[in-house]
Scaffold this motif. Structure first.
Motif, PDB file in Angstrom:
ATOM      1  N   ARG A 122       0.830  -1.202   0.000  1.00  0.00           N
ATOM      2  CA  ARG A 122       0.000   0.000   0.000  1.00  0.00           C
ATOM      3  C   ARG A 122       0.865   1.254   0.000  1.00  0.00           C
ATOM      4  O   ARG A 122       0.558   2.239  -0.673  1.00  0.00           O
ATOM      5  CB  ARG A 122      -0.917   0.008   1.221  1.00  0.00           C
ATOM      6  N   ALA A 123       1.948   1.217   0.748  1.00  0.00           N
ATOM      7  CA  ALA A 123       2.831   2.385   0.864  1.00  0.00           C
ATOM      8  C   ALA A 123       3.512   2.719  -0.463  1.00  0.00           C
ATOM      9  O   ALA A 123       3.908   3.864  -0.687  1.00  0.00           O
ATOM     10  CB  ALA A 123       3.879   2.150   1.949  1.00  0.00           C
ATOM     11  N   ALA A 124       3.641   1.727  -1.352  1.00  0.00           N
ATOM     12  CA  ALA A 124       4.288   1.966  -2.642  1.00  0.00           C
ATOM     13  C   ALA A 124       3.499   2.947  -3.489  1.00  0.00           C
ATOM     14  O   ALA A 124       4.071   3.701  -4.280  1.00  0.00           O
ATOM     15  CB  ALA A 124       4.465   0.645  -3.394  1.00  0.00           C
ATOM     16  N   GLY A 125       2.182   2.934  -3.331  1.00  0.00           N
ATOM     17  CA  GLY A 125       1.336   3.871  -4.060  1.00  0.00           C
ATOM     18  C   GLY A 125       1.570   3.821  -5.551  1.00  0.00           C
ATOM     19  O   GLY A 125       1.682   2.754  -6.156  1.00  0.00           O
ATOM     20  N   ARG A 126       1.694   4.999  -6.164  1.00  0.00           N
ATOM     21  CA  ARG A 126       1.912   5.101  -7.596  1.00  0.00           C
ATOM     22  C   ARG A 126       3.387   5.301  -7.936  1.00  0.00           C
ATOM     23  O   ARG A 126       3.735   5.573  -9.084  1.00  0.00           O
ATOM     24  CB  ARG A 126       1.096   6.272  -8.165  1.00  0.00           C
ATOM     25  N   THR A 127       4.248   5.152  -6.938  1.00  0.00           N
ATOM     26  CA  THR A 127       5.685   5.325  -7.175  1.00  0.00           C
ATOM     27  C   THR A 127       6.465   4.114  -6.663  1.00  0.00           C
ATOM     28  O   THR A 127       7.298   4.229  -5.774  1.00  0.00           O
ATOM     29  CB  THR A 127       6.208   6.612  -6.504  1.00  0.00           C
ATOM     30  N   PRO A 128       6.209   2.925  -7.224  1.00  0.00           N
ATOM     31  CA  PRO A 128       6.893   1.722  -6.728  1.00  0.00           C
ATOM     32  C   PRO A 128       8.393   1.745  -6.944  1.00  0.00           C
ATOM     33  O   PRO A 128       9.128   1.070  -6.228  1.00  0.00           O
ATOM     34  CB  PRO A 128       6.231   0.597  -7.528  1.00  0.00           C
ATOM     35  N   ASN A 129       8.857   2.515  -7.934  1.00  0.00           N
ATOM     36  CA  ASN A 129      10.289   2.566  -8.217  1.00  0.00           C
ATOM     37  C   ASN A 129      10.907   3.882  -7.729  1.00  0.00           C
ATOM     38  O   ASN A 129      11.872   4.383  -8.304  1.00  0.00           O
ATOM     39  CB  ASN A 129      10.553   2.402  -9.719  1.00  0.00           C
ATOM     40  N   LYS A 130      10.390   4.378  -6.628  1.00  0.00           N
ATOM     41  CA  LYS A 130      10.876   5.644  -6.080  1.00  0.00           C
ATOM     42  C   LYS A 130      12.374   5.591  -5.785  1.00  0.00           C
ATOM     43  O   LYS A 130      13.098   6.579  -5.969  1.00  0.00           O
ATOM     44  CB  LYS A 130      10.108   5.993  -4.803  1.00  0.00           C
ATOM     45  N   ALA A 131      12.863   4.452  -5.341  1.00  0.00           N
ATOM     46  CA  ALA A 131      14.294   4.301  -5.035  1.00  0.00           C
ATOM     47  C   ALA A 131      15.142   4.123  -6.290  1.00  0.00           C
ATOM     48  O   ALA A 131      16.375   4.153  -6.219  1.00  0.00           O
ATOM     49  CB  ALA A 131      14.512   3.121  -4.092  1.00  0.00           C
ATOM     50  N   GLY A 132      14.508   3.908  -7.427  1.00  0.00           N
ATOM     51  CA  GLY A 132      15.244   3.769  -8.681  1.00  0.00           C
ATOM     52  C   GLY A 132      15.970   2.447  -8.851  1.00  0.00           C
ATOM     53  O   GLY A 132      16.886   2.336  -9.664  1.00  0.00           O
ATOM     54  N   THR A 133      15.553   1.426  -8.121  1.00  0.00           N
ATOM     55  CA  THR A 133      16.250   0.140  -8.182  1.00  0.00           C
ATOM     56  C   THR A 133      16.023  -0.579  -9.508  1.00  0.00           C
ATOM     57  O   THR A 133      16.935  -1.205 -10.052  1.00  0.00           O
ATOM     58  CB  THR A 133      15.812  -0.764  -7.015  1.00  0.00           C
ATOM     59  N   CYS A 134      14.814  -0.513 -10.026  1.00  0.00           N
ATOM     60  CA  CYS A 134      14.533  -1.139 -11.321  1.00  0.00           C
ATOM     61  C   CYS A 134      15.032  -0.210 -12.429  1.00  0.00           C
ATOM     62  O   CYS A 134      14.737   0.994 -12.406  1.00  0.00           O
ATOM     63  CB  CYS A 134      13.036  -1.396 -11.471  1.00  0.00           C
ATOM     64  N   PRO A 135      15.804  -0.719 -13.396  1.00  0.00           N
ATOM     65  CA  PRO A 135      16.436   0.134 -14.405  1.00  0.00           C
ATOM     66  C   PRO A 135      15.448   0.994 -15.184  1.00  0.00           C
ATOM     67  O   PRO A 135      14.381   0.522 -15.594  1.00  0.00           O
ATOM     68  CB  PRO A 135      17.115  -0.877 -15.337  1.00  0.00           C
ATOM     69  N   THR A 136      15.814   2.251 -15.382  1.00  0.00           N
ATOM     70  CA  THR A 136      14.977   3.176 -16.145  1.00  0.00           C
ATOM     71  C   THR A 136      15.607   3.526 -17.492  1.00  0.00           C
ATOM     72  O   THR A 136      15.102   4.403 -18.200  1.00  0.00           O
ATOM     73  CB  THR A 136      14.748   4.468 -15.338  1.00  0.00           C
ATOM     74  N   ASN A 137      16.680   2.839 -17.850  1.00  0.00           N
ATOM     75  CA  ASN A 137      17.393   3.156 -19.089  1.00  0.00           C
ATOM     76  C   ASN A 137      17.268   2.070 -20.150  1.00  0.00           C
ATOM     77  O   ASN A 137      18.061   1.998 -21.081  1.00  0.00           O
ATOM     78  CB  ASN A 137      18.883   3.402 -18.793  1.00  0.00           C
ATOM     79  N   ARG A 138      16.243   1.204 -20.011  1.00  0.00           N
ATOM     80  CA  ARG A 138      16.093   0.089 -20.947  1.00  0.00           C
ATOM     81  C   ARG A 138      14.757   0.105 -21.676  1.00  0.00           C
ATOM     82  O   ARG A 138      14.362  -0.884 -22.287  1.00  0.00           O
ATOM     83  CB  ARG A 138      16.271  -1.241 -20.206  1.00  0.00           C
ATOM     84  N   GLY A 139      14.048   1.226 -21.611  1.00  0.00           N
ATOM     85  CA  GLY A 139      12.735   1.261 -22.243  1.00  0.00           C
ATOM     86  C   GLY A 139      11.736   0.469 -21.430  1.00  0.00           C
ATOM     87  O   GLY A 139      11.766   0.467 -20.200  1.00  0.00           O
ATOM     88  N   ARG A 140      10.865  -0.253 -22.110  1.00  0.00           N
ATOM     89  CA  ARG A 140       9.831  -1.009 -21.395  1.00  0.00           C
ATOM     90  C   ARG A 140      10.441  -2.191 -20.666  1.00  0.00           C
ATOM     91  O   ARG A 140      11.236  -2.953 -21.236  1.00  0.00           O
ATOM     92  CB  ARG A 140       8.764  -1.502 -22.366  1.00  0.00           C
TER      93      ARG A 140
END
Length: 231
Positions: free
Chosen positions: A97-115
């Motif tokens: 529940r605390a993750a809300g709409r920002t589950p990757n707030k910590a940036g752990t899952c890569p954001t430089n690979r597209g989908r």
């Protein structure tokens, strides 16, 4: 270039098995189960989670509410005792529940690979993102139990089977998308919080598994990280 898809944004320790006093709650039905009136080690936390009066003392009403929660998610024995596994399950729900709409707030899952489909074992959550943009989820998942943990790391979907049948477990695995040597996203009718977990696959609710099927494809990235509670 990837085909454009329509995106919709949208265990552990066992309960103590001691010789504890029991009371039958809820009438004479054959379905009525014994209720444990002993105060558990997580009594206050469980009472608060369930919206019960928080006094840290087990009551018949507390026991009934706890037992109902346990039965809903396949936590055994479903006797209403506020033990470690029940609280672990609730605590995971709170983290989700605390993750809300920002589950990757910590940036752990890569954001430089597209989908990419992200799987956070610690919170038992998954979502699909494109760069830093959330495309679907987050949704609860049920991952591998102790001994058959879902392996971590960067993977790729290599095989898809919409009506897959497991020859190992002799069960149906609808919307299977395999990404790591037999480990797949797939639908299940079990509760996402049903302990102890899967044989390694990432179990999903039917609607979520279908959405993943429609939004992902062969060759797309999957990133698994964290550690499931109780493993």
């Amino acid at each position: 270039m990837r085909a454009k898809r329509r995106a919709v944004v949208l265990g552990g320790a066992a309960a103590l098995a001691l010789a504890l006093p029991m009371v039958v709650v809820g009438g004479g039905s054959a379905q009525a189960a014994s209720c444990n009136l002993t105060t558990g080690p997580y009594q206050r936390q469980v009472e608060q989670f369930l919206g019960r009066p928080v006094d840290g003392r087990q009551s018949a009403a507390d026991c009934t509410a706890i037992r109902s929660f346990q039965a809903s998610h396949g936590i055994t024995p479903a006797q209403g005792y506020a033990g470690p596994l029940t609280w672990q399950t609730m605590n995971t729900m709170l983290a989700q529940r605390a993750a809300g709409r920002t589950p990757n707030k910590a940036g752990t899952c890569p954001t430089n690979r597209g989908r990419i489909a992200c799987v956070d074992l610690t919170r038992q959550l998954s979502w699909i993102q494109d760069g830093a943009t959330l495309k679907y989820g987050p949704v609860p998942v049920r991952t591998g139990k102790d001994g058959t943990e879902t392996r971590t790391g960067l993977k790729k979907i290599y095989y898809r089977s919409i009506n897959h049948w497991s020859t190992i477990y002799k069960v149906s695995m609808p919307y299977s998308q395999f990404f790591d040597g037999g480990i797949a996203f797939h639908s299940t009718t079990k509760s996402m919080w049903n302990p102890p977990g899967s044989g390694g696959c990432v179990n999903m609710r039917p609607a979520d598994a279908k959405a993943y099927w429609n939004m992902l494809g062969k060759g797309e990235d999957v990133y698994v990280y964290g550690r499931k509670p109780g493993t």
